[in-house]
Enzyme design. Sequence first.
Site, PDB file in Angstrom:
ATOM      1  N   GLY A 283      10.883   5.488   3.781  1.00  0.00           N
ATOM      2  CA  GLY A 283      11.066   4.871   2.467  1.00  0.00           C
ATOM      3  C   GLY A 283      11.442   5.947   1.473  1.00  0.00           C
ATOM      4  O   GLY A 283      12.606   6.189   1.161  1.00  0.00           O
ATOM      5  N   ARG A 284      10.409   6.678   1.037  1.00  0.00           N
ATOM      6  CA  ARG A 284      10.562   7.686  -0.006  1.00  0.00           C
ATOM      7  C   ARG A 284      11.674   8.701   0.277  1.00  0.00           C
ATOM      8  O   ARG A 284      12.445   9.049  -0.612  1.00  0.00           O
ATOM      9  CB  ARG A 284       9.223   8.417  -0.136  1.00  0.00           C
ATOM     10  CG  ARG A 284       9.149   9.377  -1.277  1.00  0.00           C
ATOM     11  CD  ARG A 284       7.842  10.176  -1.239  1.00  0.00           C
ATOM     12  NE  ARG A 284       6.698   9.447  -0.794  1.00  0.00           N
ATOM     13  CZ  ARG A 284       5.767   8.921  -1.604  1.00  0.00           C
ATOM     14  NH1 ARG A 284       5.868   9.080  -2.902  1.00  0.00           N
ATOM     15  NH2 ARG A 284       4.742   8.271  -1.097  1.00  0.00           N
TER      16      ARG A 284
ATOM     17  N   CYS B 186      -1.007   0.255 -24.263  1.00  0.00           N
ATOM     18  CA  CYS B 186      -2.317   0.444 -24.896  1.00  0.00           C
ATOM     19  C   CYS B 186      -3.377   0.833 -23.880  1.00  0.00           C
ATOM     20  O   CYS B 186      -4.320   0.077 -23.616  1.00  0.00           O
ATOM     21  CB  CYS B 186      -2.706  -0.819 -25.634  1.00  0.00           C
ATOM     22  SG  CYS B 186      -1.469  -1.213 -26.862  1.00  0.00           S
TER      23      CYS B 186
ATOM     24  N   TYR C  94       9.188   3.821  -5.110  1.00  0.00           N
ATOM     25  CA  TYR C  94       7.947   3.321  -5.709  1.00  0.00           C
ATOM     26  C   TYR C  94       7.978   3.454  -7.237  1.00  0.00           C
ATOM     27  O   TYR C  94       6.959   3.717  -7.870  1.00  0.00           O
ATOM     28  CB  TYR C  94       6.722   4.035  -5.113  1.00  0.00           C
ATOM     29  CG  TYR C  94       6.719   3.997  -3.599  1.00  0.00           C
ATOM     30  CD1 TYR C  94       6.468   2.798  -2.930  1.00  0.00           C
ATOM     31  CD2 TYR C  94       7.019   5.124  -2.832  1.00  0.00           C
ATOM     32  CE1 TYR C  94       6.506   2.740  -1.544  1.00  0.00           C
ATOM     33  CE2 TYR C  94       7.053   5.075  -1.447  1.00  0.00           C
ATOM     34  CZ  TYR C  94       6.804   3.883  -0.807  1.00  0.00           C
ATOM     35  OH  TYR C  94       6.841   3.827   0.566  1.00  0.00           O
TER      36      TYR C  94
ATOM     37  N   ARG D 118       3.327   5.822 -10.997  1.00  0.00           N
ATOM     38  CA  ARG D 118       2.858   6.874 -10.094  1.00  0.00           C
ATOM     39  C   ARG D 118       2.015   7.957 -10.780  1.00  0.00           C
ATOM     40  O   ARG D 118       0.976   8.363 -10.245  1.00  0.00           O
ATOM     41  CB  ARG D 118       4.026   7.503  -9.322  1.00  0.00           C
ATOM     42  CG  ARG D 118       4.827   6.495  -8.498  1.00  0.00           C
ATOM     43  CD  ARG D 118       5.745   7.137  -7.487  1.00  0.00           C
ATOM     44  NE  ARG D 118       5.005   7.758  -6.410  1.00  0.00           N
ATOM     45  CZ  ARG D 118       4.775   9.046  -6.294  1.00  0.00           C
ATOM     46  NH1 ARG D 118       5.247   9.883  -7.194  1.00  0.00           N
ATOM     47  NH2 ARG D 118       4.067   9.518  -5.311  1.00  0.00           N
TER      48      ARG D 118
ATOM     49  N   GLU E  64      10.552   4.193   9.887  1.00  0.00           N
ATOM     50  CA  GLU E  64      10.503   3.361   8.684  1.00  0.00           C
ATOM     51  C   GLU E  64      10.483   4.237   7.434  1.00  0.00           C
ATOM     52  O   GLU E  64       9.537   4.184   6.642  1.00  0.00           O
ATOM     53  CB  GLU E  64       9.253   2.485   8.719  1.00  0.00           C
ATOM     54  CG  GLU E  64       9.137   1.601   9.942  1.00  0.00           C
ATOM     55  CD  GLU E  64       7.763   0.938  10.061  1.00  0.00           C
ATOM     56  OE1 GLU E  64       6.825   1.315   9.319  1.00  0.00           O
ATOM     57  OE2 GLU E  64       7.628   0.048  10.910  1.00  0.00           O
TER      58      GLU E  64
HETATM   59  N1  LLP Z   1       5.930   1.882   6.972  1.00  0.00           N
HETATM   60  C1  LLP Z   1       4.735   1.366   6.582  1.00  0.00           C
HETATM   61  C2  LLP Z   1       4.020   0.481   7.486  1.00  0.00           C
HETATM   62  C3  LLP Z   1       4.238   1.707   5.316  1.00  0.00           C
HETATM   63  O1  LLP Z   1       3.054   1.205   4.941  1.00  0.00           O
HETATM   64  C4  LLP Z   1       4.965   2.564   4.463  1.00  0.00           C
HETATM   65  C5  LLP Z   1       4.464   2.907   3.140  1.00  0.00           C
HETATM   66  C6  LLP Z   1       6.205   3.046   4.914  1.00  0.00           C
HETATM   67  C7  LLP Z   1       6.651   2.694   6.182  1.00  0.00           C
HETATM   68  C8  LLP Z   1       7.074   3.949   4.084  1.00  0.00           C
HETATM   69  O2  LLP Z   1       6.454   5.153   3.800  1.00  0.00           O
HETATM   70  P1  LLP Z   1       7.282   6.346   3.094  1.00  0.00           P
HETATM   71  O3  LLP Z   1       8.336   6.794   4.067  1.00  0.00           O
HETATM   72  O4  LLP Z   1       7.865   5.824   1.853  1.00  0.00           O
HETATM   73  O5  LLP Z   1       6.249   7.358   2.849  1.00  0.00           O
HETATM   74  N2  LLP Z   1       3.153   3.747  -3.649  1.00  0.00           N
HETATM   75  C9  LLP Z   1       2.905   5.023  -3.006  1.00  0.00           C
HETATM   76  C10 LLP Z   1       3.344   5.025  -1.578  1.00  0.00           C
HETATM   77  C11 LLP Z   1       2.730   3.922  -0.737  1.00  0.00           C
HETATM   78  C12 LLP Z   1       3.245   3.883   0.649  1.00  0.00           C
HETATM   79  C13 LLP Z   1       2.818   2.656   1.368  1.00  0.00           C
HETATM   80  N3  LLP Z   1       3.334   2.515   2.685  1.00  0.00           N
HETATM   81  C14 LLP Z   1       3.557   6.133  -3.823  1.00  0.00           C
HETATM   82  O6  LLP Z   1       4.160   5.838  -4.862  1.00  0.00           O
HETATM   83  O7  LLP Z   1       3.434   7.306  -3.479  1.00  0.00           O
END
Ligand code: LLP
Length: 412
Positions: free
Chosen positions: A275-276, A342, A371, A312, A273
């Site tokens: 994301g980033r 503000c 994000y 962030r 999964e």
């Molecule tokens: N799968 C699950 C169940 C998750 O909770 C997350 C992220 C991902 C996959 C994806 O994770 P990644 O590959 O993107 O690390 N807002 C924060 C990051 C929060 C991540 C939450 N869960 C930031 O801006 O660093």
Amino acid sequence: MHDFNYIGSDLYCEKVPIKKIAEEVGTPVYIYSSNTLRNHYHAFDLAFADIPHIVCFAVKANSNLSILRLFASEGGGVDIVSGGELFRALRAGIDPQKIVFAGIGKTEEEVSFALKSNILMFNVESSLELQKINEVAGSLGLKARVALRVNPDIDPKTHPYIATGLKKSKFGIAISRALGEYQIASTLPNIEVVGVHKHIGSQITEVGPFVAAMEKILELVKGLKESGIEIKYIDAGGGLGIRYGEEKPPHPKELGKALVPMIKDLGCTLIFEPGRVLVGNAGILVTKVLYLKSGEVKNFVIVDAGMNDLIRPSLYDAHHEIIPVEKQDGSYLTADVVGPICESGDFLAKDRKIEKPEPGNLLAVMSAGAYGFTMSSNYNSRRRVAEVMVEGEKYTVIRKRESYEDLIRGEE
Ligand code: LLP
């Protein structure tokens, strides 16, 4: 690697000058490179090419329909955490059999929506949620495919707000209790146990925590097999980090090299999964300098993007490189780069040495594709910004800047 580079003194996204987009679409604006997105997807996909696998992009990192569509066209699925994300994924044409649904607070309505959409599986986070899914599936005359999200108690060595696989975390089912939960799940009439899920945190910059967590998962899978529960899917979650500054995260192929041999003889499909790592460095936030100001002890560069556009830095003290869209004469300034909101916590960078800008100059906040827009808000009644996708020499506005009317839609 990404496609934001200088040609002469001008910053480009692929073959389009950033300045041109800013002039035509306005600022602040998120700009994504379709080429970087595709390259990142392929790098991840290729890393696991030797085993059956599904790359389920974590929609929460960037939920724009055009981005979801791009991944769908490459064969990708998605990881969702809400009915809203499911709605987006279906609209973008994601194959429901490549959708996995995580989250500790799924509502009855969301469970029902997902069941009717015939998603691949629910990643279940508690006993009561399992009962609820069983009940909703029964009332619809359907069977729910589930994986249990187990909490392997592994330290991902990341920011505490984005560590999710530790004992004290609210996520998942403790690994020590998992076998018992699986045994209960396998007796529920409207549940089909198909997988095991874990996600230990985000912005992880070493392979070690992924391997340690997988070892624990494999032990569990073995125990399950011994009790007659066969697993088809191992969902390893997301979390691979990217380079914002000095980090040296592993390439996806290093992750593949470590994990593939561990699971290749199990006959399971691996789900990831990410994301980033797919979108983070494929996007930037472009903002315009409004004013310069010298306080008694600090300099401030006041820009038109604020914490509502990119939270962030304020929320995690996250570092994002800030570079000029047009290189100047090379004199530097150390300043806080701050937004118009503000709040003292409204900053994009603190005590940052940057090329001295003039009011009207454009700055690019790098690595903002993950994000960034998805965590943006209307705080201070600011309109959410436009998003643009570049493809070679062309660009397309993939989300219009909000209007003042958009701000009050639905209000009495
Ligand atoms: N799968 C699950 C169940 C998750 O909770 C997350 C992220 C991902 C996959 C994806 O994770 P990644 O590959 O993107 O690390 N807002 C924060 C990051 C929060 C991540 C939450 N869960 C930031 O801006 O660093």
